[in-house]
Design a protein around this motif. Structure first.
Motif, PDB file in Angstrom:
ATOM      1  N   UNK A   7       0.864  -1.175   0.000  1.00 20.25           N
ATOM      2  CA  UNK A   7       0.000   0.000   0.000  1.00 20.25           C
ATOM      3  C   UNK A   7       0.900   1.224   0.000  1.00 20.25           C
ATOM      4  N   UNK A   8       0.558   2.189  -0.826  1.00 17.18           N
ATOM      5  CA  UNK A   8       1.346   3.409  -0.940  1.00 17.18           C
ATOM      6  C   UNK A   8       0.399   4.599  -0.839  1.00 17.18           C
ATOM      7  N   UNK A   9       0.681   5.505   0.096  1.00 17.49           N
ATOM      8  CA  UNK A   9      -0.148   6.700   0.211  1.00 17.49           C
ATOM      9  C   UNK A   9       0.317   7.737  -0.800  1.00 17.49           C
ATOM     10  N   UNK A  10      -0.617   8.579  -1.199  1.00 17.11           N
ATOM     11  CA  UNK A  10      -0.338   9.676  -2.106  1.00 17.11           C
ATOM     12  C   UNK A  10      -1.425  10.718  -1.939  1.00 17.11           C
ATOM     13  N   UNK A  11      -1.193  11.894  -2.467  1.00 14.58           N
ATOM     14  CA  UNK A  11      -2.219  12.932  -2.382  1.00 14.58           C
ATOM     15  C   UNK A  11      -3.363  12.593  -3.325  1.00 14.58           C
ATOM     16  N   UNK A  12      -4.528  13.132  -3.015  1.00  7.87           N
ATOM     17  CA  UNK A  12      -5.672  12.928  -3.897  1.00  7.87           C
ATOM     18  C   UNK A  12      -5.383  13.524  -5.274  1.00  7.87           C
ATOM     19  N   UNK A  13      -4.687  14.641  -5.306  1.00 12.53           N
ATOM     20  CA  UNK A  13      -4.344  15.290  -6.577  1.00 12.53           C
ATOM     21  C   UNK A  13      -3.471  14.383  -7.435  1.00 12.53           C
ATOM     22  N   UNK A  14      -2.474  13.735  -6.813  1.00 11.10           N
ATOM     23  CA  UNK A  14      -1.601  12.826  -7.563  1.00 11.10           C
ATOM     24  C   UNK A  14      -2.388  11.620  -8.049  1.00 11.10           C
ATOM     25  N   UNK A  15      -3.299  11.100  -7.230  1.00  5.34           N
ATOM     26  CA  UNK A  15      -4.122   9.973  -7.663  1.00  5.34           C
ATOM     27  C   UNK A  15      -4.976  10.383  -8.859  1.00  5.34           C
ATOM     28  N   UNK A  16      -5.578  11.566  -8.813  1.00  2.89           N
ATOM     29  CA  UNK A  16      -6.392  12.038  -9.942  1.00  2.89           C
ATOM     30  C   UNK A  16      -5.552  12.125 -11.212  1.00  2.89           C
ATOM     31  N   UNK A  17      -4.321  12.588 -11.073  1.00  6.24           N
ATOM     32  CA  UNK A  17      -3.411  12.677 -12.221  1.00  6.24           C
ATOM     33  C   UNK A  17      -3.094  11.290 -12.774  1.00  6.24           C
ATOM     34  N   UNK A  18      -2.805  10.345 -11.888  1.00  9.36           N
ATOM     35  CA  UNK A  18      -2.479   8.985 -12.327  1.00  9.36           C
ATOM     36  C   UNK A  18      -3.679   8.294 -12.976  1.00  9.36           C
ATOM     37  N   UNK A  30       7.092   2.196  -8.517  1.00  3.67           N
ATOM     38  CA  UNK A  30       8.418   1.642  -8.325  1.00  3.67           C
ATOM     39  C   UNK A  30       9.501   2.707  -8.182  1.00  3.67           C
ATOM     40  N   UNK A  31       9.230   3.927  -8.632  1.00  5.14           N
ATOM     41  CA  UNK A  31      10.182   5.022  -8.414  1.00  5.14           C
ATOM     42  C   UNK A  31       9.995   5.624  -7.031  1.00  5.14           C
ATOM     43  N   UNK A  32       8.755   5.738  -6.588  1.00  8.65           N
ATOM     44  CA  UNK A  32       8.442   6.370  -5.301  1.00  8.65           C
ATOM     45  C   UNK A  32       8.401   5.377  -4.160  1.00  8.65           C
ATOM     46  N   UNK A  33       8.369   4.121  -4.476  1.00  9.58           N
ATOM     47  CA  UNK A  33       8.209   3.037  -3.521  1.00  9.58           C
ATOM     48  C   UNK A  33       9.121   3.199  -2.304  1.00  9.58           C
ATOM     49  N   UNK A  34       8.647   3.951  -1.326  1.00  9.11           N
ATOM     50  CA  UNK A  34       9.384   4.127  -0.090  1.00  9.11           C
ATOM     51  C   UNK A  34      10.425   5.232  -0.120  1.00  9.11           C
ATOM     52  N   UNK A  35      10.667   5.830  -1.286  1.00 13.13           N
ATOM     53  CA  UNK A  35      11.716   6.842  -1.360  1.00 13.13           C
ATOM     54  C   UNK A  35      11.178   8.263  -1.238  1.00 13.13           C
ATOM     55  N   UNK A  36       9.885   8.424  -1.272  1.00 12.84           N
ATOM     56  CA  UNK A  36       9.285   9.745  -1.168  1.00 12.84           C
ATOM     57  C   UNK A  36       8.954  10.007   0.296  1.00 12.84           C
ATOM     58  N   UNK A  37       9.545  11.056   0.864  1.00 15.58           N
ATOM     59  CA  UNK A  37       9.322  11.358   2.275  1.00 15.58           C
ATOM     60  C   UNK A  37       7.849  11.569   2.610  1.00 15.58           C
ATOM     61  N   UNK A  38       7.076  12.026   1.641  1.00 16.63           N
ATOM     62  CA  UNK A  38       5.661  12.284   1.901  1.00 16.63           C
ATOM     63  C   UNK A  38       4.801  11.039   1.719  1.00 16.63           C
ATOM     64  N   UNK A  39       5.336  10.013   1.075  1.00 16.35           N
ATOM     65  CA  UNK A  39       4.582   8.789   0.841  1.00 16.35           C
ATOM     66  C   UNK A  39       4.920   7.770   1.919  1.00 16.35           C
ATOM     67  N   UNK A  40       3.908   7.044   2.335  1.00 16.78           N
ATOM     68  CA  UNK A  40       4.132   5.955   3.283  1.00 16.78           C
ATOM     69  C   UNK A  40       3.893   4.651   2.547  1.00 16.78           C
ATOM     70  N   UNK A 156      -4.221  12.123   7.549  1.00 19.06           N
ATOM     71  CA  UNK A 156      -3.474  13.055   6.699  1.00 19.06           C
ATOM     72  C   UNK A 156      -4.177  13.323   5.365  1.00 19.06           C
ATOM     73  N   UNK A 157      -5.407  12.841   5.209  1.00 21.20           N
ATOM     74  CA  UNK A 157      -6.179  13.096   3.996  1.00 21.20           C
ATOM     75  C   UNK A 157      -5.596  12.461   2.751  1.00 21.20           C
ATOM     76  N   UNK A 158      -4.949  11.311   2.886  1.00 18.93           N
ATOM     77  CA  UNK A 158      -4.277  10.669   1.774  1.00 18.93           C
ATOM     78  C   UNK A 158      -5.179   9.685   1.028  1.00 18.93           C
ATOM     79  N   UNK A 159      -4.864   9.500  -0.222  1.00 14.63           N
ATOM     80  CA  UNK A 159      -5.420   8.446  -1.051  1.00 14.63           C
ATOM     81  C   UNK A 159      -4.433   7.271  -0.957  1.00 14.63           C
ATOM     82  N   UNK A 160      -4.816   6.110  -1.488  1.00 16.79           N
ATOM     83  CA  UNK A 160      -3.968   4.919  -1.398  1.00 16.79           C
ATOM     84  C   UNK A 160      -4.002   4.164  -2.718  1.00 16.79           C
TER      85      UNK A 160
END
Length: 165
Positions: A7-18, A30-40, A156-160
């Motif tokens: 499971x990877x959290x992201x902003x709702x805006x990023x989910x809408x973009x994807x 696979x690029x953000x997988x654990x390397x983005x400080x804002x993503x869990x 934190x208002x995140x999407x998943x």
């Protein structure tokens, strides 16, 4: 090795973009997988299918919002090797979190039936009967982590995005 559910959290805006560009989901995961400080990133390990079964009485699906807890809702990518990634919007994450908080681990424990789980081919097959109480404890420990993951994401208002790898 086996299959794990991530499971990877992201902003709702990023989910809408994807959602508008599903071909970019693989790269994002696979690029953000654990390397983005804002993503869990959360790994449910091999407990995913057992928890799905105990929550919903089925190997896939179930009534909303608990039916979304393990596999998400809408497909958001092409096949990543073990199926497509699926997503939950921020409001869906909040609904799943609330439903999981209302479902105590003791209720899942009462639903544990190793023979039924083996018959339903709940992954990883073979451990439910042979490991018995240890298998149940494994599921309950990971269920607690799943509850915490969703509670934090909702706070934190995140999407998943979730995917099996």
């Amino acid at each position: 090795m086996g299959m794990s559910c991530f499971y990877l959290t992201l902003t709702q805006e990023k989910l809408d973009e994807l959602k508008q560009h599903p071909g970019q989901v693989r790269q994002f995961i696979f690029a953000k997988n654990g390397s983005n400080d804002e993503a869990e990133l959360f790994d449910l390990e091999k407990a995913w299918h057992g928890i799905q079964y105990l929550l919903n009485g089925a190997t896939f699906g179930g009534d909303e919002p608990l039916g979304w807890a393990v596999f998400g809702d809408q497909e958001v990518s092409d096949d990543l090797g073990k199926g497509p990634a699926r997503c939950l919007t921020a409001p869906q994450v909040a609904a799943v979190s609330a439903a999981l908080q209302e479902m105590p681990a003791s209720a899942l424990a009462q639903r544990f039936d190793a023979a039924k789980m083996e018959k339903a081919q709940v992954y990883p097959e073979g451990m439910w009967i042979t490991d018995g109480v240890q298998a149940l404890n494994y599921l309950l420990e990971h269920y607690s982590h799943l509850q915490n993951f969703y509670a934090n994401a909702a706070a934190h208002g995140k999407a998943v995005i979730c995917f099996i790898s």
